[in-house]
Design a protein around this motif. Structure first.
Motif, mmCIF file in Angstrom:
data_model
loop_
_atom_site.group_PDB
_atom_site.id
_atom_site.type_symbol
_atom_site.label_atom_id
_atom_site.label_comp_id
_atom_site.label_asym_id
_atom_site.label_seq_id
_atom_site.Cartn_x
_atom_site.Cartn_y
_atom_site.Cartn_z
ATOM 1 N N VAL A 27 -6.128 2.567 -1.065
ATOM 2 C CA VAL A 27 -6.191 3.680 -2.361
ATOM 3 C C VAL A 27 -6.565 4.049 -3.388
ATOM 4 O O VAL A 27 -6.253 5.710 -4.004
ATOM 5 C CB VAL A 27 -4.652 2.496 -2.687
ATOM 6 C CG1 VAL A 27 -4.666 3.400 -4.368
ATOM 7 C CG2 VAL A 27 -3.816 1.875 -1.953
ATOM 8 N N ALA A 28 -7.532 3.492 -3.069
ATOM 9 C CA ALA A 28 -8.663 4.199 -3.885
ATOM 10 C C ALA A 28 -9.072 5.270 -3.489
ATOM 11 O O ALA A 28 -9.431 5.730 -4.542
ATOM 12 C CB ALA A 28 -10.069 3.589 -4.336
ATOM 13 N N ASP A 29 -9.063 5.642 -1.793
ATOM 14 C CA ASP A 29 -10.412 6.815 -1.224
ATOM 15 C C ASP A 29 -9.525 7.537 -1.204
ATOM 16 O O ASP A 29 -9.446 9.538 -2.498
ATOM 17 C CB ASP A 29 -10.332 6.364 -0.093
ATOM 18 C CG ASP A 29 -11.625 5.671 0.186
ATOM 19 O OD1 ASP A 29 -11.897 5.284 -0.418
ATOM 20 O OD2 ASP A 29 -11.763 4.729 1.460
ATOM 21 N N ARG A 32 5.176 11.177 2.209
ATOM 22 C CA ARG A 32 5.331 13.024 2.270
ATOM 23 C C ARG A 32 4.017 13.251 1.206
ATOM 24 O O ARG A 32 3.384 14.231 0.978
ATOM 25 C CB ARG A 32 5.974 13.138 2.292
ATOM 26 C CG ARG A 32 7.151 13.296 0.533
ATOM 27 C CD ARG A 32 8.790 13.591 1.096
ATOM 28 N NE ARG A 32 9.754 13.691 -0.529
ATOM 29 C CZ ARG A 32 9.640 13.083 -1.677
ATOM 30 N NH1 ARG A 32 8.980 11.733 -1.563
ATOM 31 N NH2 ARG A 32 10.159 13.492 -2.343
ATOM 32 N N TRP A 33 3.518 12.925 -0.053
ATOM 33 C CA TRP A 33 2.592 13.566 -0.844
ATOM 34 C C TRP A 33 1.264 13.070 -0.993
ATOM 35 O O TRP A 33 0.990 12.685 -1.416
ATOM 36 C CB TRP A 33 3.433 12.764 -2.090
ATOM 37 C CG TRP A 33 5.203 13.774 -2.603
ATOM 38 C CD1 TRP A 33 5.497 12.628 -3.968
ATOM 39 C CD2 TRP A 33 5.174 14.469 -2.623
ATOM 40 N NE1 TRP A 33 6.996 13.455 -3.615
ATOM 41 C CE2 TRP A 33 7.015 14.219 -3.579
ATOM 42 C CE3 TRP A 33 5.399 15.525 -1.755
ATOM 43 C CZ2 TRP A 33 7.641 15.433 -3.535
ATOM 44 C CZ3 TRP A 33 6.062 16.855 -1.927
ATOM 45 C CH2 TRP A 33 7.458 16.086 -2.262
ATOM 46 N N SER A 34 1.014 11.607 -0.003
ATOM 47 C CA SER A 34 0.092 11.317 0.229
ATOM 48 C C SER A 34 -1.054 11.958 1.014
ATOM 49 O O SER A 34 -2.587 11.877 0.576
ATOM 50 C CB SER A 34 0.724 9.996 1.455
ATOM 51 O OG SER A 34 0.863 10.433 2.532
ATOM 52 N N GLY A 35 -1.127 13.099 0.494
ATOM 53 C CA GLY A 35 -2.349 14.480 0.559
ATOM 54 C C GLY A 35 -1.848 14.920 -0.058
ATOM 55 O O GLY A 35 -2.960 16.278 -0.192
ATOM 56 N N ALA A 71 1.129 -1.056 0.012
ATOM 57 C CA ALA A 71 0.132 0.319 -0.176
ATOM 58 C C ALA A 71 0.714 1.328 -0.494
ATOM 59 O O ALA A 71 0.997 2.148 -0.767
ATOM 60 C CB ALA A 71 -1.111 -0.137 0.843
ATOM 61 N N VAL A 72 1.620 1.061 1.061
ATOM 62 C CA VAL A 72 2.922 2.432 0.906
ATOM 63 C C VAL A 72 3.843 2.487 -0.688
ATOM 64 O O VAL A 72 3.984 3.563 -1.274
ATOM 65 C CB VAL A 72 3.983 2.315 1.599
ATOM 66 C CG1 VAL A 72 5.007 3.222 1.862
ATOM 67 C CG2 VAL A 72 3.784 2.467 2.744
ATOM 68 N N ALA A 102 13.742 -1.177 -0.482
ATOM 69 C CA ALA A 102 12.983 -2.542 1.130
ATOM 70 C C ALA A 102 12.627 -2.019 2.039
ATOM 71 O O ALA A 102 13.417 -0.652 2.596
ATOM 72 C CB ALA A 102 13.823 -3.513 1.420
ATOM 73 N N LEU A 103 11.516 -2.113 2.531
ATOM 74 C CA LEU A 103 10.781 -1.263 3.218
ATOM 75 C C LEU A 103 11.011 -2.163 4.765
ATOM 76 O O LEU A 103 10.800 -3.217 4.476
ATOM 77 C CB LEU A 103 9.068 -0.718 2.932
ATOM 78 C CG LEU A 103 9.142 -0.355 2.150
ATOM 79 C CD1 LEU A 103 7.557 -0.016 1.976
ATOM 80 C CD2 LEU A 103 9.212 1.409 2.876
#
Length: 480
Positions: free
Chosen positions: A229-231, A62-65, A12-13, A216-217
């Motif tokens: 993700v859709a929202d 950081r761009w997720s908003g 998801a990230v 890798a996370l």
């Protein structure tokens, strides 16, 4: 239906990072490269392993908003995608008005939504706090709260320095990038970190450009629904909210009626939730245009499924879903995009997804038209079958699956009532469409002051301070 739409938090990230890059006019791996740079800076500064993991997550998210304030940047800059790219590369045309008063409200929306996304995914509080303060500056001149160094986590500086280094080097070359960053030492970021990064910048940039760039996370085994993700994607345009959820529900029901296997049904639902990824790369002004799209507009729109397909390349574990999702606009007569495929090459799942997305879109209002009722939507799809664009069996399955039902994906009313009253839910639903207090009052036949009271109550109950964040929480919690 109870199809599994969950993915790992790591997946998801990565999807959210790609959507963010597209929204900001950046290459789709910009956040990945910046995360690798930020982690190197943190390690060189002596940060602990746990802090480095948080740095990577904040950089990727950081761009997720940024979809949430796209409309505001459209009003401010005309083109939310190219305009924000110019902001990041410091190439805005001379005279562009970017005052604290105009930008701070947009930053507040961005920070609150990205923080809410981190919270919804169960990420560490350090990540959530970092995202909420990612635009603050060392000297107190940042946004939205003008916090000073004592209230800004050091990881914010790692993230911003690395991101600026990656973006400015691409735009201006390394020497000029370092000069531009140095000019903001002890203003945007601490001077000691600026000097530390400058010492290693060339080596680090070479390392993250050499394929494969580390991605890798930290081990994030928890799972989260792809609906987040859709929202996030659909916050870009208020009239899109809930669209991908509806397509997913309808496509799965149609697939079951068509006799597809449970695994194919699941892939269809997950693809539907991902199919809007590429939409983030198209400026809001194009989507909101009421007249005929220009040739240049259409070229941008035609790339939407291409960018969605690229998600499967960047995130191999979601390749099947991304590939299916990228066929959503193909048509049997070859008039679709982006591959211009024809009937013999399109599988039944691809045909069902195309019909489901068209049906769901017709049943929702758009700025240039009212919503169709079920009968009219069915007739329009039937006309598409007659014209050779849609598959008859796929359309039959979709229309049968819809049957005036099956498109409500909210939680049961009893659960909604536990958090918001029915009236508050109605107000939130109107707010999610971008309506003002006066418009909500007119639609619900109540006074504007009553609307204000309900909005304050909604914010308090959902722990939000912006309408966009309340909308995201409402969707996540199944309230709207």
């Amino acid at each position: 239906m109870h199809t599994d739409h969950t993915v790992t938090v790591e997946e998801a990230v990565q999807v959210l990072a790609m959507v963010g890059d597209l929204s900001m006019g950046q290459p789709t791996d910009q956040s990945i490269r910046s995360a690798a740079l930020a982690e190197r800076l943190a390690l060189q500064d002596g940060a602990a392993a746990g802090t480095c993991a948080h740095v990577r997550l904040v950089t990727l998210l950081r761009w997720s908003g940024c979809t949430a304030n796209a409309s505001g940047f459209t009003d401010l800059l005309g083109d939310d995608v190219a305009g924000r790219d110019a902001m990041l590369t410091q190439t805005l045309p001379p005279g562009t008005k970017m005052s604290f008063t105009s930008v701070a409200p947009l930053a507040r929306i961005h920070c609150e939504v990205s923080g809410a996304i981190a919270e919804a995914m169960g990420l560490p509080v350090e990540v959530e706090v970092g995202l909420r303060r990612v635009w603050e500056h060392f000297d107190g001149g940042g946004i939205p709260e003008r916090l000073t160094d004592a209230d800004i986590p050091r990881l914010v500086y790692y993230v911003n320095l690395a991101s600026d280094l990656e973006i400015l080097t691409r735009a201006h070359g390394l020497e000029e990038a370092l000069r531009m960053i140095a000019a903001r030492a002890d203003r945007k970021y601490p001077g000691d970190l600026v000097r530390l990064q400058a010492t290693h910048a060339a080596q680090w940039l070479e390392a993250v450009e050499a394929p494969p760039c580390p991605t890798a996370l930290p081990v994030l085994g928890e799972r989260v629904s792809l609906t987040i993700v859709a929202d996030m994607i659909e916050l870009k345009l208020p009239w899109l909210l809930g669209y991908s959820r509806r397509v997913a529900d309808l496509a799965e029901r149609a697939a079951a009626l068509a006799g597809l296997s449970p695994s194919q049904q699941q892939c269809l639902g997950r693809a539907a939730l991902m199919h809007g990824i590429g939409r983030a790369a198209v400026p809001n002004a194009v989507w909101q245009r009421s007249g005929k799209l220009t040739t240049a507009d259409w070229e941008k729109v035609r790339l939407v499924p291409y960018w969605t397909a690229r998600a499967g390349v960047q995130i191999p574990s979601l390749r099947a879903e991304a590939t299916l999702a990228s066929h959503v606009y193909e048509r049997l007569d070859g008039s679709g995009y982006h591959r211009d495929l024809e009937g013999d090459t399109l599988t039944l799942p691809q045909r069902i997804l195309a019909a489901a997305s068209a049906y769901a879109a017709l049943c929702m209002p758009r700025p240039w038209r009212a919503a169709c009722d079920a009968g009219e939507a069915g007739r329009l799809l039937a006309a598409g079958v007659a014209a050779g664009r849609f598959c008859g069996s796929a359309v039959n399955a979709v229309v049968t699956a819809a049957d005036g039902k099956g498109l409500d994906v909210a939680e049961p009313a009893a659960q909604r009532k536990r958090l918001l009253s029915e009236r508050e839910t109605s107000v939130l639903r109107r707010l999610s469409l971008g309506e003002s207090n006066k418009e909500v009052a007119r639609e619900l036949q109540i006074s504007p002051s009553t609307v204000r009271t309900h909005v304050e109550s909604i914010f308090r109950k959902l722990e939000c301070s912006t309408r966009t964040a309340a909308t995201l929480k409402g969707l996540t919690l199944g309230l709207i």
